[in-house]
Design an enzyme around this catalytic site. Structure first.
Site, PDB file in Angstrom:
ATOM      1  N   CYS A   1       0.812  -1.225   0.000  1.00  0.00           N
ATOM      2  CA  CYS A   1       0.000   0.000   0.000  1.00  0.00           C
ATOM      3  C   CYS A   1       0.844   1.274   0.000  1.00  0.00           C
ATOM      4  O   CYS A   1       0.388   2.320  -0.477  1.00  0.00           O
ATOM      5  CB  CYS A   1      -0.968   0.007   1.181  1.00  0.00           C
ATOM      6  N   LYS A   2       2.063   1.228   0.512  1.00  0.00           N
ATOM      7  CA  LYS A   2       2.919   2.417   0.565  1.00  0.00           C
ATOM      8  C   LYS A   2       4.119   2.325  -0.372  1.00  0.00           C
ATOM      9  O   LYS A   2       4.954   3.231  -0.399  1.00  0.00           O
ATOM     10  CB  LYS A   2       3.415   2.636   1.999  1.00  0.00           C
TER      11      LYS A   2
END
Length: 266
Positions: free
Chosen positions: A211-212
């Site tokens: 997600c990052k």
């Protein structure tokens, strides 16, 4: 994010259109760029191999024989709690901490020669209580040794790689989830690092949620571009994405010896 939210996002990703226009400077990869970068990694480091996986689980937009990348038997000699060197920490994102571990100093040639000479003398001596103690210590060290197979798959939701870890003890018995977390920086264990079924294999694996990844890779690529125009006499380009990415991921699992390329600038 909770694991339930992660699973929901992963389900949505199956219906998300694939990225086709390059967004390398944004920290993202297209499917073809993932393949190109994987080919570069395999050429530079033969320990990395392409794998096909289960044909029923194949991504139809990737080549059948190039579904994901694997580096097998990466050594892990100690646990996270065994690290005694100080770590300087740098926040890249609110949820991510990059740890730079001071490398262990290597012994010089004279010290190594002396050690080898002492070992040869010991072989000619009758075993003593001290040698038995040494053997016991060596056995303990061997028990601490672990091996990891490292997998890189393509994540369609985030248009980045997703890294997976399959661990084994010194006797090549599979590690439990709890044992694997012993080799993950505590900032991530159980949060951004969790367990899920491998997308190309019918096995449960520990993985770093992506997600990052694009945000962090965008920042790293931007810094590299500001610091230098070339990497190893080549233009900084998308082929080097996975090599840069693996250097970033090594901070999440600093005791696992991930085989990659360290960028050097001219």
């Amino acid at each position: 994010m909770t694991s339930i939210v992660y699973k929901g996002i992963d389900l949505v990703s199956k219906f998300k259109p694939s990225l086709h226009e390059s967004q390398f400077t944004e920290g993202k990869l297209t499917l073809s760029e993932f393949t190109d970068s994987g080919n570069y990694l395999v050429r530079q480091i033969p320990m990395w191999k392409w794998e096909a996986g289960d044909p029923a689980r194949a991504n139809k937009e990737l080549e059948p024989a190039k579904q994901f990348l694997v580096c097998r038997n990466a050594r892990c000699k100690k646990r996270i709690t065994d690290l005694t060197k100080n770590m300087d920490k740098q926040i890249i994102d609110g949820d991510w901490v990059i740890d730079y571990v001071e490398p262990v100093e290597e012994e010089d040639d004279d010290e190594i020669t002396e050690i080898l000479s002492d070992e040869e003398e010991d072989e000619n001596e009758t075993p003593s209580a001290s040698s038995s103690s040494s053997s016991s210590s060596s056995a303990s060290t061997n028990n601490a040794l672990r091996y990891y197979d490292i997998h890189l798959t393509y994540d369609n939701m985030y248009n980045t790689p997703r890294v997976w870890f399959v661990g084994y003890d010194s006797n090549h018995r599979p590690l439990t989830l709890e044992q694997t977390f012993e080799d993950v920086s505590p900032e991530y264990a159980g949060t951004t690092v969790t367990a899920e079924r491998h997308p190309h294999l019918d096995i449960q694996c520990v993985f770093v949620h992506p997600c990052k990844h694009s945000e962090n890779m965008k920042e790293i690529i931007s810094r590299l571009q500001m610091n230098a125009k070339t990497v190893n006499d080549q233009n900084l380009n998308v082929q080097m994405y996975l090599a840069i990415f693996l250097n970033f991921i090594s901070n999440v699992v600093p005791t696992i010896e991930i085989t990659t390329i360290t960028p050097t600038f001219n």
